[in-house]
Design a protein around this motif. Structure first.
Motif, PDB file in Angstrom:
ATOM      1  N   PRO A   8       0.839  -1.204   0.000  1.00 51.01           N
ATOM      2  CA  PRO A   8       0.000   0.000   0.000  1.00 51.01           C
ATOM      3  C   PRO A   8       0.869   1.246   0.000  1.00 51.01           C
ATOM      4  CG  PRO A   8      -0.060  -1.106   2.155  1.00 51.01           C
ATOM      5  CD  PRO A   8       0.650  -2.015   1.215  1.00 51.01           C
ATOM      6  N   ALA A   9       2.054   1.140   0.589  1.00 48.58           N
ATOM      7  CA  ALA A   9       2.958   2.291   0.637  1.00 48.58           C
ATOM      8  C   ALA A   9       3.362   2.720  -0.763  1.00 48.58           C
ATOM      9  CB  ALA A   9       4.200   1.936   1.452  1.00 48.58           C
ATOM     10  N   GLU A  10       3.503   1.753  -1.672  1.00 47.72           N
ATOM     11  CA  GLU A  10       3.982   2.103  -3.015  1.00 47.72           C
ATOM     12  C   GLU A  10       2.989   3.013  -3.727  1.00 47.72           C
ATOM     13  OE1 GLU A  10       5.505  -0.021  -7.134  1.00 47.72           O
ATOM     14  OE2 GLU A  10       5.187  -1.239  -5.336  1.00 47.72           O
ATOM     15  N   ILE A  11       1.705   2.688  -3.630  1.00 48.81           N
ATOM     16  CA  ILE A  11       0.673   3.518  -4.260  1.00 48.81           C
ATOM     17  C   ILE A  11       0.718   4.922  -3.656  1.00 48.81           C
ATOM     18  CG2 ILE A  11      -1.819   3.790  -4.603  1.00 48.81           C
ATOM     19  CD1 ILE A  11      -1.963   0.669  -4.249  1.00 48.81           C
ATOM     20  N   LEU A  12       0.834   4.955  -2.336  1.00 44.67           N
ATOM     21  CA  LEU A  12       0.854   6.234  -1.625  1.00 44.67           C
ATOM     22  C   LEU A  12       2.089   7.059  -1.995  1.00 44.67           C
ATOM     23  CD1 LEU A  12      -1.097   7.415   0.465  1.00 44.67           C
ATOM     24  CD2 LEU A  12       0.450   6.635   2.246  1.00 44.67           C
ATOM     25  N   LEU A  13       3.242   6.386  -2.077  1.00 42.78           N
ATOM     26  CA  LEU A  13       4.489   7.089  -2.392  1.00 42.78           C
ATOM     27  C   LEU A  13       4.410   7.773  -3.752  1.00 42.78           C
ATOM     28  CD1 LEU A  13       6.973   4.395  -1.087  1.00 42.78           C
ATOM     29  CD2 LEU A  13       6.860   6.737  -0.261  1.00 42.78           C
ATOM     30  N   HIS A  14       3.710   7.145  -4.680  1.00 46.87           N
ATOM     31  CA  HIS A  14       3.601   7.718  -6.022  1.00 46.87           C
ATOM     32  C   HIS A  14       2.705   8.956  -6.042  1.00 46.87           C
ATOM     33  CE1 HIS A  14       5.235   4.094  -8.505  1.00 46.87           C
ATOM     34  NE2 HIS A  14       5.931   4.323  -7.407  1.00 46.87           N
ATOM     35  N   THR A  54       9.488   7.084  -5.052  1.00 39.28           N
ATOM     36  CA  THR A  54       8.185   7.736  -5.258  1.00 39.28           C
ATOM     37  C   THR A  54       7.776   7.709  -6.732  1.00 39.28           C
ATOM     38  OG1 THR A  54       9.247   9.906  -5.478  1.00 39.28           O
ATOM     39  CG2 THR A  54       8.424   9.300  -3.288  1.00 39.28           C
ATOM     40  N   GLY A  55       8.655   7.185  -7.586  1.00 40.20           N
ATOM     41  CA  GLY A  55       8.350   7.135  -9.010  1.00 40.20           C
ATOM     42  C   GLY A  55       8.258   8.515  -9.643  1.00 40.20           C
ATOM     43  N   GLN A  56       8.941   9.503  -9.020  1.00 44.75           N
ATOM     44  CA  GLN A  56       8.899  10.879  -9.534  1.00 44.75           C
ATOM     45  C   GLN A  56      10.316  11.371  -9.751  1.00 44.75           C
ATOM     46  OE1 GLN A  56       6.121  13.526  -7.587  1.00 44.75           O
ATOM     47  NE2 GLN A  56       5.204  11.811  -6.489  1.00 44.75           N
ATOM     48  N   ARG A  57      10.554  11.934 -10.918  1.00 38.35           N
ATOM     49  CA  ARG A  57      11.931  12.271 -11.279  1.00 38.35           C
ATOM     50  C   ARG A  57      12.496  13.474 -10.537  1.00 38.35           C
ATOM     51  NH1 ARG A  57      12.194  11.405 -17.833  1.00 38.35           N
ATOM     52  NH2 ARG A  57      12.001   9.145 -17.777  1.00 38.35           N
ATOM     53  N   THR A  58      11.637  14.392 -10.169  1.00 41.17           N
ATOM     54  CA  THR A  58      12.169  15.650  -9.613  1.00 41.17           C
ATOM     55  C   THR A  58      11.562  16.026  -8.266  1.00 41.17           C
ATOM     56  OG1 THR A  58      10.523  16.895 -10.872  1.00 41.17           O
ATOM     57  CG2 THR A  58      12.675  16.593 -11.897  1.00 41.17           C
ATOM     58  N   LEU A  59      10.964  15.055  -7.562  1.00 40.31           N
ATOM     59  CA  LEU A  59      10.359  15.382  -6.261  1.00 40.31           C
ATOM     60  C   LEU A  59      11.429  15.943  -5.327  1.00 40.31           C
ATOM     61  CD1 LEU A  59       7.654  15.197  -4.641  1.00 40.31           C
ATOM     62  CD2 LEU A  59       8.575  13.106  -3.643  1.00 40.31           C
ATOM     63  N   ALA A  60      12.500  15.176  -5.141  1.00 37.42           N
ATOM     64  CA  ALA A  60      13.644  15.679  -4.359  1.00 37.42           C
ATOM     65  C   ALA A  60      14.666  16.185  -5.364  1.00 37.42           C
ATOM     66  CB  ALA A  60      14.237  14.560  -3.507  1.00 37.42           C
ATOM     67  N   LYS A 190      19.453   1.262 -11.598  1.00 36.21           N
ATOM     68  CA  LYS A 190      19.178  -0.137 -11.950  1.00 36.21           C
ATOM     69  C   LYS A 190      17.900  -0.674 -11.300  1.00 36.21           C
ATOM     70  CE  LYS A 190      23.009  -0.766 -14.294  1.00 36.21           C
ATOM     71  NZ  LYS A 190      22.995  -0.843 -15.762  1.00 36.21           N
ATOM     72  N   ARG A 191      17.238   0.177 -10.521  1.00 35.52           N
ATOM     73  CA  ARG A 191      16.008  -0.224  -9.813  1.00 35.52           C
ATOM     74  C   ARG A 191      16.257  -1.426  -8.885  1.00 35.52           C
ATOM     75  NH1 ARG A 191      11.424   2.052 -11.725  1.00 35.52           N
ATOM     76  NH2 ARG A 191      10.234   0.387 -10.772  1.00 35.52           N
ATOM     77  N   MET A 192      17.425  -1.530  -8.346  1.00 35.31           N
ATOM     78  CA  MET A 192      17.771  -2.642  -7.447  1.00 35.31           C
ATOM     79  C   MET A 192      17.319  -2.334  -6.026  1.00 35.31           C
ATOM     80  SD  MET A 192      21.556  -3.937  -6.221  1.00 35.31           S
ATOM     81  CE  MET A 192      22.260  -4.135  -7.832  1.00 35.31           C
ATOM     82  N   GLY A 193      16.619  -3.283  -5.407  1.00 36.71           N
ATOM     83  CA  GLY A 193      16.234  -3.132  -4.000  1.00 36.71           C
ATOM     84  C   GLY A 193      14.984  -2.303  -3.770  1.00 36.71           C
ATOM     85  N   ILE A 194      14.255  -1.966  -4.851  1.00 31.84           N
ATOM     86  CA  ILE A 194      13.059  -1.121  -4.714  1.00 31.84           C
ATOM     87  C   ILE A 194      11.985  -1.809  -3.870  1.00 31.84           C
ATOM     88  CG2 ILE A 194      11.255   0.126  -5.967  1.00 31.84           C
ATOM     89  CD1 ILE A 194      13.878   1.241  -6.737  1.00 31.84           C
ATOM     90  N   ASP A 195      11.701  -3.083  -4.183  1.00 31.00           N
ATOM     91  CA  ASP A 195      10.629  -3.800  -3.465  1.00 31.00           C
ATOM     92  C   ASP A 195      10.944  -3.926  -1.977  1.00 31.00           C
ATOM     93  OD1 ASP A 195       9.127  -4.061  -5.725  1.00 31.00           O
ATOM     94  OD2 ASP A 195       9.635  -6.166  -6.093  1.00 31.00           O
ATOM     95  N   GLU A 196      12.199  -4.226  -1.666  1.00 32.20           N
ATOM     96  CA  GLU A 196      12.587  -4.379  -0.261  1.00 32.20           C
ATOM     97  C   GLU A 196      12.408  -3.051   0.485  1.00 32.20           C
ATOM     98  OE1 GLU A 196      16.444  -5.800   2.401  1.00 32.20           O
ATOM     99  OE2 GLU A 196      16.474  -6.111   0.233  1.00 32.20           O
ATOM    100  N   ALA A 197      12.805  -1.959  -0.165  1.00 33.77           N
ATOM    101  CA  ALA A 197      12.659  -0.641   0.466  1.00 33.77           C
ATOM    102  C   ALA A 197      11.192  -0.268   0.630  1.00 33.77           C
ATOM    103  CB  ALA A 197      13.389   0.415  -0.364  1.00 33.77           C
ATOM    104  N   HIS A 198      10.377  -0.548  -0.399  1.00 34.22           N
ATOM    105  CA  HIS A 198       8.931  -0.285  -0.293  1.00 34.22           C
ATOM    106  C   HIS A 198       8.320  -1.087   0.856  1.00 34.22           C
ATOM    107  CE1 HIS A 198       8.263   1.298  -4.671  1.00 34.22           C
ATOM    108  NE2 HIS A 198       8.456   2.272  -3.818  1.00 34.22           N
ATOM    109  N   GLY A 199       8.792  -2.324   1.021  1.00 30.27           N
ATOM    110  CA  GLY A 199       8.282  -3.170   2.103  1.00 30.27           C
ATOM    111  C   GLY A 199       8.575  -2.586   3.477  1.00 30.27           C
ATOM    112  N   ARG A 200       9.786  -2.048   3.635  1.00 26.61           N
ATOM    113  CA  ARG A 200      10.155  -1.435   4.914  1.00 26.61           C
ATOM    114  C   ARG A 200       9.305  -0.193   5.177  1.00 26.61           C
ATOM    115  NH1 ARG A 200      12.003  -3.504   9.097  1.00 26.61           N
ATOM    116  NH2 ARG A 200      13.556  -4.599   7.857  1.00 26.61           N
ATOM    117  N   LEU A 201       9.113   0.631   4.149  1.00 28.75           N
ATOM    118  CA  LEU A 201       8.288   1.839   4.309  1.00 28.75           C
ATOM    119  C   LEU A 201       6.850   1.456   4.649  1.00 28.75           C
ATOM    120  CD1 LEU A 201       9.686   3.969   1.347  1.00 28.75           C
ATOM    121  CD2 LEU A 201      10.018   4.399   3.778  1.00 28.75           C
ATOM    122  N   ALA A 202       6.356   0.377   4.045  1.00 32.66           N
ATOM    123  CA  ALA A 202       4.992  -0.086   4.331  1.00 32.66           C
ATOM    124  C   ALA A 202       4.852  -0.481   5.804  1.00 32.66           C
ATOM    125  CB  ALA A 202       4.629  -1.269   3.433  1.00 32.66           C
TER     126      ALA A 202
END
Length: 215
Positions: A8-14, A54-60, A190-202
């Motif tokens: 659920p965090a992934e949807i929210l992060l976007h 967050t799937g956003q190129r320029t948020l930060a 390389k999009r490495m470790g995205i799922d693991e990080a999303h899981g921790r944020l969730a």
């Protein structure tokens, strides 16, 4: 967009959007809800990690000038949840009194912010556990805030060497720093470790759902 997200965090992060900046603690948003903060030394890859997660190129804003982020930046996820981008400094070419100012407010934020439920610390895998990193882990430990380390730029090393470096960091954190923070390899390009990080944020942003999902 097709596939359903596991987190659920992934949807929210976007949906993350800039909320406000604060130079001092009294300028921060009301201390309520749940907040996850990102910290990292200059050029560790923190802004890139926030943008990728967050799937956003320029948020930060990613800056070529080390130490450019001199404010605490808040991003709204929903009415209850926020991401926080903490000032990144290390070899920033700034006056000592400004560094002291950051450190004082960073300390105040980490030790006194009630809504802070987790700290993501971004370290360059090739130069981990700098003085700044150790200071952040110590603050998290003293303040009883769970921490998760993203060892960024993992694509710059061969996989075996990266795994080896990960184990060394884990060992040093436990034995020398007394930190029980979780650690993972991460690469924004390389999009490495995205799922693991999303899981921790969730886990941090949706604790009730995580508890309910056991079984």
């Amino acid at each position: 967009m097709g596939s359903q997200s596991n987190h659920p965090a992934e949807i929210l992060l976007h949906q993350a959007s800039f909320l406000q900046s604060a130079q001092r603690l009294d300028q921060c948003p009301p201390d309520e809800g749940r907040e996850v903060a990102f910290a990292g030394r200059s050029n560790a890859g923190k802004s890139s990690a926030i943008n990728r997660l967050t799937g956003q190129r320029t948020l930060a804003r990613t800056s070529k000038t080390p130490g450019r982020t001199q404010l605490i930046n808040f991003f709204k996820l929903d009415d209850e949840r926020r991401l926080v981008d903490l000032p990144g400094y290390g070899y920033a070419k700034v006056p000592l009194e400004l560094k002291a100012h950051w450190q004082q407010h960073l300390d105040g934020y980490l030790t006194g912010r009630q809504s802070l439920v987790g700290l993501v610390l971004v370290m360059d895998l090739r130069h981990p556990l700098s003085d700044f990193d150790c200071m952040m882990l110590e603050w998290a430990r003293k303040s009883d805030i769970p921490a998760h380390v993203l060892l960024s730029k993992a694509d710059k090393m061969a996989f075996g060497a990266a795994k080896n470096a990960l184990l060394k960091v884990q060992t040093r954190m436990r034995k020398e720093l007394g930190s029980n923070a979780s650690v993972q390899l991460f690469s924004s390009p390389k999009r490495m470790g995205i799922d693991e990080a999303h899981g921790r944020l969730a886990q941090w942003l949706f604790p009730a759902e995580q508890d309910g999902g056991e079984g």
